[in-house]
Design a protein around this motif. Structure first.
Motif, PDB file in Angstrom:
ATOM      1  N   GLU A   1     -21.760  25.343  -5.752  1.00 53.43           N
ATOM      2  CA  GLU A   1     -22.828  25.587  -4.171  1.00 53.43           C
ATOM      3  C   GLU A   1     -23.954  25.445  -4.703  1.00 53.43           C
ATOM      4  OE1 GLU A   1     -22.672  29.941  -3.270  1.00 53.43           O
ATOM      5  OE2 GLU A   1     -20.314  29.126  -2.717  1.00 53.43           O
TER       6      GLU A   1
ATOM      7  N   ARG B   1     -21.243  19.759   2.675  1.00 47.66           N
ATOM      8  CA  ARG B   1     -20.443  19.841   2.856  1.00 47.66           C
ATOM      9  C   ARG B   1     -20.133  19.089   2.979  1.00 47.66           C
ATOM     10  NH1 ARG B   1     -16.044  21.489   5.481  1.00 47.66           N
ATOM     11  NH2 ARG B   1     -17.252  21.264   7.746  1.00 47.66           N
TER      12      ARG B   1
ATOM     13  N   THR C   1     -24.443  26.710 -11.019  1.00 44.98           N
ATOM     14  CA  THR C   1     -23.504  27.068  -9.876  1.00 44.98           C
ATOM     15  C   THR C   1     -22.762  28.399 -10.336  1.00 44.98           C
ATOM     16  OG1 THR C   1     -22.304  25.573 -10.599  1.00 44.98           O
ATOM     17  CG2 THR C   1     -24.109  25.608  -8.959  1.00 44.98           C
ATOM     18  N   LEU C   2     -22.633  28.542 -12.141  1.00 41.70           N
ATOM     19  CA  LEU C   2     -21.435  28.973 -12.593  1.00 41.70           C
ATOM     20  C   LEU C   2     -22.033  30.636 -12.999  1.00 41.70           C
ATOM     21  CD1 LEU C   2     -19.161  26.662 -14.007  1.00 41.70           C
ATOM     22  CD2 LEU C   2     -19.155  27.543 -11.985  1.00 41.70           C
TER      23      LEU C   2
ATOM     24  N   ILE D   1     -23.673  25.649   9.235  1.00 45.62           N
ATOM     25  CA  ILE D   1     -22.427  26.176   8.213  1.00 45.62           C
ATOM     26  C   ILE D   1     -21.061  25.164   8.067  1.00 45.62           C
ATOM     27  CG2 ILE D   1     -20.147  27.088   9.288  1.00 45.62           C
ATOM     28  CD1 ILE D   1     -22.162  29.715  10.921  1.00 45.62           C
TER      29      ILE D   1
ATOM     30  N   PHE E   1     -27.944  26.178   0.308  1.00 44.17           N
ATOM     31  CA  PHE E   1     -27.598  27.256   0.888  1.00 44.17           C
ATOM     32  C   PHE E   1     -27.765  28.304  -0.449  1.00 44.17           C
ATOM     33  CE2 PHE E   1     -25.833  24.590   4.186  1.00 44.17           C
ATOM     34  CZ  PHE E   1     -26.832  24.248   5.279  1.00 44.17           C
TER      35      PHE E   1
ATOM     36  N   LEU F   1     -21.203  37.780   4.012  1.00 50.19           N
ATOM     37  CA  LEU F   1     -22.349  36.718   4.856  1.00 50.19           C
ATOM     38  C   LEU F   1     -22.807  37.027   6.799  1.00 50.19           C
ATOM     39  CD1 LEU F   1     -25.433  35.301   4.946  1.00 50.19           C
ATOM     40  CD2 LEU F   1     -24.169  33.564   4.665  1.00 50.19           C
TER      41      LEU F   1
ATOM     42  N   ASN G   1     -24.835  40.903   3.569  1.00 55.32           N
ATOM     43  CA  ASN G   1     -25.919  39.765   4.052  1.00 55.32           C
ATOM     44  C   ASN G   1     -26.143  38.993   4.616  1.00 55.32           C
ATOM     45  OD1 ASN G   1     -26.839  40.076   0.871  1.00 55.32           O
ATOM     46  ND2 ASN G   1     -25.018  39.069   0.996  1.00 55.32           N
ATOM     47  N   GLN G   2     -27.627  39.453   5.646  1.00 52.60           N
ATOM     48  CA  GLN G   2     -27.830  38.775   6.596  1.00 52.60           C
ATOM     49  C   GLN G   2     -29.049  37.339   6.696  1.00 52.60           C
ATOM     50  OE1 GLN G   2     -25.835  40.980   8.758  1.00 52.60           O
ATOM     51  NE2 GLN G   2     -26.687  39.558  10.065  1.00 52.60           N
ATOM     52  N   SER G   3     -28.258  36.523   7.901  1.00 50.02           N
ATOM     53  CA  SER G   3     -28.891  35.188   8.075  1.00 50.02           C
ATOM     54  C   SER G   3     -29.410  34.905   9.162  1.00 50.02           C
ATOM     55  CB  SER G   3     -28.399  34.137   7.995  1.00 50.02           C
ATOM     56  OG  SER G   3     -29.432  32.841   8.037  1.00 50.02           O
ATOM     57  N   HIS G   4     -30.238  35.019  10.240  1.00 47.40           N
ATOM     58  CA  HIS G   4     -30.768  34.828  11.329  1.00 47.40           C
ATOM     59  C   HIS G   4     -31.306  33.456  11.521  1.00 47.40           C
ATOM     60  CE1 HIS G   4     -29.816  39.525  12.313  1.00 47.40           C
ATOM     61  NE2 HIS G   4     -30.016  39.298  10.791  1.00 47.40           N
TER      62      HIS G   4
ATOM     63  N   GLU H   1     -19.529  41.032  -1.639  1.00 49.45           N
ATOM     64  CA  GLU H   1     -20.051  40.862   0.043  1.00 49.45           C
ATOM     65  C   GLU H   1     -19.651  39.700   0.561  1.00 49.45           C
ATOM     66  OE1 GLU H   1     -24.425  39.878  -2.103  1.00 49.45           O
ATOM     67  OE2 GLU H   1     -23.570  37.717  -3.019  1.00 49.45           O
TER      68      GLU H   1
ATOM     69  N   LYS I   1     -11.654  30.752   0.882  1.00 55.19           N
ATOM     70  CA  LYS I   1     -12.161  30.268   0.008  1.00 55.19           C
ATOM     71  C   LYS I   1     -13.166  31.208  -1.048  1.00 55.19           C
ATOM     72  CE  LYS I   1     -14.670  26.525  -1.998  1.00 55.19           C
ATOM     73  NZ  LYS I   1     -15.910  25.820  -2.203  1.00 55.19           N
ATOM     74  N   ARG I   2     -14.101  31.898  -0.874  1.00 54.63           N
ATOM     75  CA  ARG I   2     -14.445  33.907  -1.529  1.00 54.63           C
ATOM     76  C   ARG I   2     -13.801  34.963  -1.273  1.00 54.63           C
ATOM     77  NH1 ARG I   2     -20.689  33.534  -0.267  1.00 54.63           N
ATOM     78  NH2 ARG I   2     -20.030  35.555   1.293  1.00 54.63           N
TER      79      ARG I   2
ATOM     80  N   PRO J   1     -29.497  26.820  -6.653  1.00 55.97           N
ATOM     81  CA  PRO J   1     -29.521  25.085  -7.214  1.00 55.97           C
ATOM     82  C   PRO J   1     -30.165  24.527  -5.976  1.00 55.97           C
ATOM     83  CG  PRO J   1     -27.650  26.313  -7.586  1.00 55.97           C
ATOM     84  CD  PRO J   1     -28.040  27.519  -6.642  1.00 55.97           C
TER      85      PRO J   1
ATOM     86  N   GLY K   1     -30.573  28.196   4.213  1.00 54.89           N
ATOM     87  CA  GLY K   1     -29.677  28.933   5.006  1.00 54.89           C
ATOM     88  C   GLY K   1     -30.402  30.906   5.412  1.00 54.89           C
ATOM     89  N   HIS K   2     -31.695  30.535   4.906  1.00 58.51           N
ATOM     90  CA  HIS K   2     -32.048  32.282   5.109  1.00 58.51           C
ATOM     91  C   HIS K   2     -31.251  32.875   5.254  1.00 58.51           C
ATOM     92  CE1 HIS K   2     -35.380  29.105   7.510  1.00 58.51           C
ATOM     93  NE2 HIS K   2     -34.010  28.747   7.521  1.00 58.51           N
ATOM     94  N   ILE K   3     -30.143  33.113   3.809  1.00 61.13           N
ATOM     95  CA  ILE K   3     -30.399  34.456   4.074  1.00 61.13           C
ATOM     96  C   ILE K   3     -30.685  35.711   2.870  1.00 61.13           C
ATOM     97  CG2 ILE K   3     -28.131  35.824   2.666  1.00 61.13           C
ATOM     98  CD1 ILE K   3     -26.818  32.823   2.256  1.00 61.13           C
ATOM     99  N   ARG K   4     -30.908  36.502   3.894  1.00 58.79           N
ATOM    100  CA  ARG K   4     -31.896  37.734   3.104  1.00 58.79           C
ATOM    101  C   ARG K   4     -30.870  38.635   2.312  1.00 58.79           C
ATOM    102  NH1 ARG K   4     -34.545  40.028   8.632  1.00 58.79           N
ATOM    103  NH2 ARG K   4     -34.308  37.927   9.798  1.00 58.79           N
TER     104      ARG K   4
ATOM    105  N   GLY L   1     -22.241  23.369   4.951  1.00 54.12           N
ATOM    106  CA  GLY L   1     -21.749  24.668   4.308  1.00 54.12           C
ATOM    107  C   GLY L   1     -22.094  26.371   3.497  1.00 54.12           C
ATOM    108  N   LEU L   2     -23.199  25.920   4.794  1.00 54.11           N
ATOM    109  CA  LEU L   2     -23.502  27.444   4.450  1.00 54.11           C
ATOM    110  C   LEU L   2     -22.305  28.112   4.858  1.00 54.11           C
ATOM    111  CD1 LEU L   2     -25.844  29.577   4.541  1.00 54.11           C
ATOM    112  CD2 LEU L   2     -25.574  30.158   7.128  1.00 54.11           C
ATOM    113  N   PRO L   3     -22.184  29.125   3.379  1.00 55.33           N
ATOM    114  CA  PRO L   3     -20.941  30.145   3.683  1.00 55.33           C
ATOM    115  C   PRO L   3     -20.882  31.377   3.983  1.00 55.33           C
ATOM    116  CG  PRO L   3     -22.388  30.055   1.063  1.00 55.33           C
ATOM    117  CD  PRO L   3     -23.054  29.405   2.535  1.00 55.33           C
TER     118      PRO L   3
ATOM    119  N   ARG M   1     -22.855  38.761 -10.006  1.00 58.64           N
ATOM    120  CA  ARG M   1     -22.530  39.500  -9.371  1.00 58.64           C
ATOM    121  C   ARG M   1     -21.272  40.618  -9.374  1.00 58.64           C
ATOM    122  NH1 ARG M   1     -20.652  35.207  -4.686  1.00 58.64           N
ATOM    123  NH2 ARG M   1     -22.799  33.920  -4.898  1.00 58.64           N
TER     124      ARG M   1
END
Lengths: 278, 332
Positions: free
Chosen positions: A137, A123, B13-14, B73, A140, B26, B60-63, B24, B254-255, A143, A222-225, B76-78, B20
């Motif tokens: 996108e 970003r 990406t499109l 973030i 993360f 995150l 969804n989860q990210s740890h 959802e 945005k989402r 792509p 981004g490690h999104i499970r 750009g991590l959404p 989906r």
């Protein structure tokens, strides 16, 4: 084979000691860790192993790893073949530079590669504002993972083919050209049959690298499970969650994929030697 | 070639969102909260479906470490929501990216911290060194394990709690407090870089007499490694560790996920969620749930870091910058 082994020579005491040391080292460094992966994965029973392999997150991680590796293959093929043809059969200014550049992904630490991609496509990166504006996108998301996988794996075929094609020379191709064959015919009927085992071997090397890639993917994932984890990332994540059984199950899957690639490589390598040996 | 490349990227990406079916969000969180949200998310999804004509949603989860997450973030991590353990790592989303408003912390009750914890002690079975409070940590015969305050937020809490206890004990005498905290930091046998590393040193490598970390972690270790091997000692006075949460406004706008993201954070304050959170060893806000788990959580007097020490910028400059008080104490 160019090397001749003198089978009658017996190793002396020092030689025997060296061989023993090599065997012990190989056992400790290579075999033992693999054995432990299998043992730990099966420690809680085959049904637990199966459950761990078929969770939503495990299936997704496997799928993404295979997708990224599969997406990298055609790129390796096109870049490898055209690049090797250019470099092996032609002399032009910047040729040495091109060869050197093609080795960057192999010598560069993958994590640096990941950070570089972040600085371009993130970003806050060069293309960042444009990508955000067009709702694309890359980082993360899938792509970005495919992009870095391509980056780390594409040079293997190229670097495999260049010395091979240089050694085999382009006399037959020149002959074909003089006899009036078109470029595509020359490639299909002369070049490809000469190098086909080399191509397969290079692709398998690149594929092994793509499946196992950790560092670069870790930066851009981004490690999104259940969404952006590849199999190697999934192993780390389960391990950090104190889920050893799950981590070893995923590690076993990765090891099996690697062993399949290895077996295919061994078979190809044998054919490869047969066809290139005089 | 470049156009082809960009077109392929665009197609990839499109295609992804088109596949989906369900909406959802995150939740980007710290590395030790997996079990907590694995328990909370299905309940939230069920409640949402019940209230919205059966609409299916996925959380969804990210740890990862919260500083790492904040960086991702900004890159750009959404992340629709963040659930961190450091106020400064949420604040940076405003300071460096303008992704959230400046007043993010006042948008939800309790400084946007639906649960909290504090620095507590874990000792070996039977408490052989007789550890009761901060004073015992300064004894010459006691060896301590906590991470490096320069790299770990967890350890900064430990250091500041010791400092505040000293101020209280010596009626605000800076010199005596300094000497007291100096004894404590020089009793540390190993400074790991993070909380989990310190846990490993204490539990797996058997180093030290006392592990100093969040109460939630001490209770979690007892559950993980056996409650017959370790005892939890709650000090008389400690520092409140907030677990701040926020919607990431730039992302949800945005989402189109603001309604889910906001509902998700409000859900964390409900009795149903607070019960699950208490089961995972965090202290909660709901009086009913606090009463229910009173036996698990002894009373303690807590202080707010910013009330005693000022802003985090000031704290870092005075105590943790190169050559600042922490470094001076270690050199003795």
């Amino acid at each position: 084979m160019s090397t001749v082994v003198n089978r009658s020579a017996r190793p002396g005491f020092a030689g025997g000691l060296l061989i023993a040391a090599a065997v012990v080292l190989a056992g400790l460094l290579l075999v033992l860790p693999l054995v432990i992966i299998v043992r730990e994965a099966l420690a809680s029973g085959a049904d637990v192993l199966w459950d761990n392999l078929t969770t939503r997150d495990s299936r997704q991680a496997l799928g993404l790893s295979v997708l990224a590796a599969a997406a990298a293959l055609p790129v390796s093929l096109v870049v490898g073949l055209s690049g090797a043809w250019l470099v092996a059969y032609h002399r032009f200014p910047g040729r040495g530079l091109l060869l050197a550049v093609s080795k960057i992904p192999i010598s560069l630490s993958p994590i640096v590669a990941g950070v570089c991609y972040m600085m371009v496509y993130g970003r806050r990166g060069w293309f960042g504002p444009w990508l955000v504006e067009h709702n694309l996108e890359i980082m993360f998301a899938v792509p970005g993972i495919i992009l870095v996988t391509i980056f780390v794996s594409f040079p293997y075929l190229l670097n495999q083919l260049v010395p091979l094609m240089q050694e085999l020379g382009s006399d037959e191709e020149t002959m074909g050209d003089q006899l009036g064959a078109g470029g595509w015919t020359i490639f299909r009927r002369i070049t490809l049959p000469k190098i086909k085992w080399g191509v397969l071997y290079g692709l398998l090397l690149g594929n092994a690298r793509a499946l196992g890639e950790f560092g670069a993917v870790s930066v851009v994932s981004g490690h999104i499970r259940g969404k952006t984890n590849t199999l190697p990332l999934h192993v780390e994540l389960l391990y950090n969650d104190y889920n050893s059984a799950g981590a070893f199950a995923a590690a076993l899957l990765l090891a099996v994929l690697a062993l399949i690639t290895l077996a295919a490589k061994a078979i190809v390598a044998r054919r490869f030697r047969q066809t290139t040996s005089p | 070639m470049k156009h082809l490349f960009l077109a392929a990227l665009a197609a990839a990406t499109l295609a992804a969102p088109a596949l989906r079916a369900e909406r959802e969000i995150l939740n980007t969180s710290i590395d030790v909260s997996r079990e907590l949200f694995a328990a909370l998310n299905p309940v939230f999804a069920k409640n949402w479906a019940a209230a919205h004509d059966g609409e299916k949603i996925v959380v969804n989860q990210s740890h990862q470490g919260s500083s790492k997450q904040a960086r991702a973030i900004l890159d750009g991590l959404p992340a629709d929501v963040v659930t961190f353990n450091q106020v400064s790592d949420v604040q940076v989303l405003h300071d460096e990216g303008k992704l959230i408003p400046a007043d993010w912390q006042s948008r939800l009750p309790d400084q946007s911290s639906p649960y909290y914890s504090f620095t507590s002690f874990l000792v070996r079975e039977g408490n052989p060194k007789g550890i009761k409070d901060w004073d015992d940590l300064a004894r010459p015969d006691v060896k301590l394990v906590f991470p490096n305050p320069k790299t770990s937020g967890n350890a900064r809490y430990t250091y500041l709690a010791a400092w505040a206890y000293g101020l209280k004990k010596f009626n605000g005498d800076e010199a005596k407090t300094r000497e007291f905290v100096g004894k404590i930091v020089n009793n540390v046998v190993v400074f790991d870089t993070g909380g989990r590393g310190a846990t490993t040193s204490f539990v797996e490598r058997g180093l030290g007499d006392v592990l100093i970390t969040f109460e939630s972690e001490t209770l979690g270790i007892r559950k993980q490694y056996g409650d017959d091997k370790y005892d939890v000692v709650t000090p008389s006075y400690s520092i409140a560790g907030l677990f701040p949460v926020s919607v990431v406004d730039a992302v949800v706008e945005k989402r189109g996920t603001r309604n889910i993201a906001e509902a998700y954070l409000k859900f964390l304050y409900t009795d149903e969620a607070q019960d699950i959170i208490a089961k995972n060893f965090y202290r909660v806000r709901s009086p009913a749930v606090v009463a229910k788990y009173a036996a698990q959580f002894p009373d303690i007097e807590l202080f707010d870091a910013n009330e005693v020490f000022g802003t985090w910028d000031e704290i870092k400059k005075t105590h943790f910058a190169n050559g600042a008080i922490f470094d001076q104490l270690l050199k003795r």
